[in-house]
Scaffold this active site. Structure first.
Site, PDB file in Angstrom:
ATOM      1  N   LYS A 197       0.974  -1.169   0.040  1.00 49.40           N
ATOM      2  CA  LYS A 197      -0.197   0.060   0.041  1.00 49.40           C
ATOM      3  C   LYS A 197       0.952   1.166  -0.074  1.00 49.40           C
ATOM      4  O   LYS A 197       1.764   1.341   0.921  1.00 49.40           O
ATOM      5  CB  LYS A 197      -0.775   0.169   1.181  1.00 49.40           C
ATOM      6  CG  LYS A 197      -1.786   1.101   1.290  1.00 49.40           C
ATOM      7  CD  LYS A 197      -2.787   0.841   2.593  1.00 49.40           C
ATOM      8  CE  LYS A 197      -3.910   1.962   2.677  1.00 49.40           C
ATOM      9  NZ  LYS A 197      -4.888   1.505   3.824  1.00 49.40           N
ATOM     10  N   SER A 205      -9.934  -0.906   7.202  1.00 52.57           N
ATOM     11  CA  SER A 205      -9.206  -0.798   5.740  1.00 52.57           C
ATOM     12  C   SER A 205      -8.463  -1.997   5.269  1.00 52.57           C
ATOM     13  O   SER A 205      -8.069  -1.891   3.898  1.00 52.57           O
ATOM     14  CB  SER A 205      -8.381   0.492   5.570  1.00 52.57           C
ATOM     15  OG  SER A 205      -9.308   1.607   5.560  1.00 52.57           O
ATOM     16  N   SER A 231      -9.920   1.421   2.856  1.00 51.73           N
ATOM     17  CA  SER A 231      -8.932   2.236   2.011  1.00 51.73           C
ATOM     18  C   SER A 231      -7.799   1.465   1.328  1.00 51.73           C
ATOM     19  O   SER A 231      -7.241   1.906   0.297  1.00 51.73           O
ATOM     20  CB  SER A 231      -8.221   3.533   2.856  1.00 51.73           C
ATOM     21  OG  SER A 231      -7.517   2.766   3.708  1.00 51.73           O
TER      22      SER A 231
HETATM   23  N1  GLN Z   1     -13.352   3.415   6.209  1.00 55.45           N
HETATM   24  C1  GLN Z   1     -12.751   3.907   7.479  1.00 55.45           C
HETATM   25  C2  GLN Z   1     -12.383   5.327   7.119  1.00 55.45           C
HETATM   26  O1  GLN Z   1     -13.092   5.812   6.347  1.00 55.45           O
HETATM   27  C3  GLN Z   1     -11.686   3.104   7.632  1.00 55.45           C
HETATM   28  C4  GLN Z   1     -10.198   3.573   7.058  1.00 55.45           C
HETATM   29  C5  GLN Z   1      -9.297   2.860   7.338  1.00 55.45           C
HETATM   30  O2  GLN Z   1      -9.282   2.000   8.085  1.00 55.45           O
HETATM   31  N2  GLN Z   1      -7.856   3.403   7.034  1.00 55.45           N
HETATM   32  O3  GLN Z   1     -12.088   5.759   7.898  1.00 55.45           O
END
Ligand code: GLN
Length: 470
Positions: free
Chosen positions: A74, A173, A149
């Site tokens: 990532k 994420s 994400s």
């Molecule tokens: N979908 C969650 C958010 O938007 C989780 C994001 C993440 O785990 N980086 O904050």
């Protein structure tokens, strides 16, 4: 070859080489990335590493555990000399000056880094639509999102480019995109894996972890990444938490009240069928109550933006990153941030700055931190009677690109994942079945949650329930 163990066995037998594996990865990327947009960059030097690894297999002797295995990373994880953009215009031209600890550990174990993956900007989002470099598509249905994400990492594995990708998980994420793409995803106990060299989102919530095609692979990669790091004072020792051992049979707790609203009926059916499977395998399933977990989303969307607003204060157009012209220093700050950050990032910085401002701090941030403490206590109580908690990983399968226009409806996808980050416990998602949407079968994940330090227990049950049936 889908798993690390299959690849390794083939390397060891000589039927396949790291050079061939890397060539195949690069060929899949060349064929599919134009459509999927999982990778932001591909590393040509992977070929040199593959040649070296192939030679080592030929020489024999003691070989490191991940020798020659292609990894996707990532793009919020620093690899020295490579761009680390966090999918933001702010860092579009930023080249990492050092390796993240997990990168050092994986490289020492023989891993080959094939390329960096797309993500929601600074890891804020659940669909990879918030990237400054275009949306990533779900390889199982390109009209749908891969989740986020870590959507690029999930898509990289699901499209068959790599057997493993590394993601980060602040509120789901790793787990939610793994669920949307039919993968195993693992969020370690907070502090089990070093955050040194990760571009921070919410420092008290962030953990890096693997996305794979088997639980055994996730365990192997986790074991290599985990451990105390002098560069990250929040890393834990193996004896930080009381031992949570694997068992022959487990008692699973299901917070049914928590699952009443917002979960698609067929996702719930798949989940219930998974529970019946567990019972048929000799495990016990009981109902539990976790009333505070239902407040998780509210607490998360205060704590997380608060941490975001302070972590992202460093991107001011002066120190590093995107820099806009301005008549004076204030204007440079304002213009750099206005032009460098996308809408979702700005929304969260505003929210975070507000909840931390004097006069509101106690009402919002203080309360959310208190709720978090109470959630931990609630969890401790529940874990006195059950070994593992189960929920669907996400309330729906992968949704259509552009479907979740309202940020609040996107946030509600995180309902089952954020309590895990708020309390620091580890969680594993495994594919549990499929539901149909518009004639396409889409995967659904089940989330297994263990007490703090219970990582080994999750791998143990995950291998039994998932890998042995692969
Ligand atoms: N979908 C969650 C958010 O938007 C989780 C994001 C993440 O785990 N980086 O904050």
């Amino acid at each position: 070859m889908k798993t690390i163990s299959e690849l390794k066995a083939a390397f060891l037998s000589g039927s396949y080489t790291p050079v061939q594996a890397v060539e195949e990865s690069l060929a899949v990327i060349a064929n599919q990335n134009g459509t999927i947009n999982a990778f932001l960059a591909v590393y040509e030097d992977a070929k040199d590493a593959a040649a070296e690894a192939t030679k080592k297999y030929a020489d024999g002797g003691e070989l490191p555990p991940l020798l020659g295995i292609p990894f996707a990373i990532k793009n919020n994880i620093l690899i020295k000399g490579k761009r680390a953009t966090a999918s933001s215009k702010m860092l579009e031209n930023y080249t990492a000056t050092y390796d993240a600890t997990i990168i050092t550990r994986l490289r020492d174990a023989g891993a080959i880094f094939i390329g960096s993956t797309n993500m929601d900007e600074f890891a804020m989002g659940g669909s990879t639509e918030n990237s400054a470099f275009g949306v990533t598509k779900n390889p199982l249905d390109i009209t749908r999102v891969p989740g986020g994400s870590s959507g690029g990492s999930a898509a990289a594995v699901a499209m068959g480019a790599v057997p493993v990708a590394i993601g980060t998980d602040t509120g789901g994420s790793i787990r939610q995109p793994a669920s949307y793409c039919g993968l195993v995803g693992y969020k370690p106990t907070y502090g089990a894996v070093s955050r040194y060299g990760l571009i921070a989102m919410g420092s008290s919530l962030d953990q890096a972890g693997p996305m794979t095609n088997s639980v055994a692979d996730a365990e192997l990669v986790y074991t290599i990444m985990a451990g105390v790091d002098v560069h990250d004072a929040t890393t834990i020792r193996p004896d930080t938490y009381p031992a949570v051992l694997p068992k022959e049979t487990y008692t699973f707790g299901v917070p049914r009240d928590f699952m009443k609203s917002g979960v698609d009926a067929d996702v719930l059916d798949t989940f219930e069928a998974h529970l019946r499977d567990l019972e048929a395998a000799g495990h016990t399933v009981v109902d539990i109550e976790l009333p505070l977990f239902e407040k998780g989303l509210a607490a998360y969307y205060i704590v997380m933006p608060a941490e975001v607003s302070s972590n992202l204060a460093r991107f001011d157009g002066i120190r590093y990153g995107y820099s806009a012209e301005g008549k004076n220093l204030l204007e440079v700050y304002e213009q750099s941030r206005a032009q460098g950050f996308g809408a979702e990032v700005k929304r969260r910085i505003l929210l975070g700055t507000h909840v931390l401002s004097s006069g509101y701090y106690d009402a919002y941030y203080g309360k959310a931190e208190l709720a978090r403490k109470k959630m931990r206590e609630e969890l401790d109580e529940v874990f006195k009677t059950v070994d593992i908690i189960l929920t669907p990983t996400a309330p729906t399968p992968a949704f259509k690109i552009g479907e979740q226009e309202d940020p609040l409806s996107m946030y509600s996808q995180d309902i089952f994942t954020v309590p895990v980050n708020l309390t620091g416990v580890p969680a594993l998602t495994i594919p549990a079945g499929y539901v149909e949407r518009e004639g396409v079968s889409l995967p659904v994940g089940v989330q297994y949650i263990a007490p703090l330090g219970g990582d080994a227990r999750l791998f143990h049950i995950g291998k039994k329930i998932y890998d042995e049936r692969l």
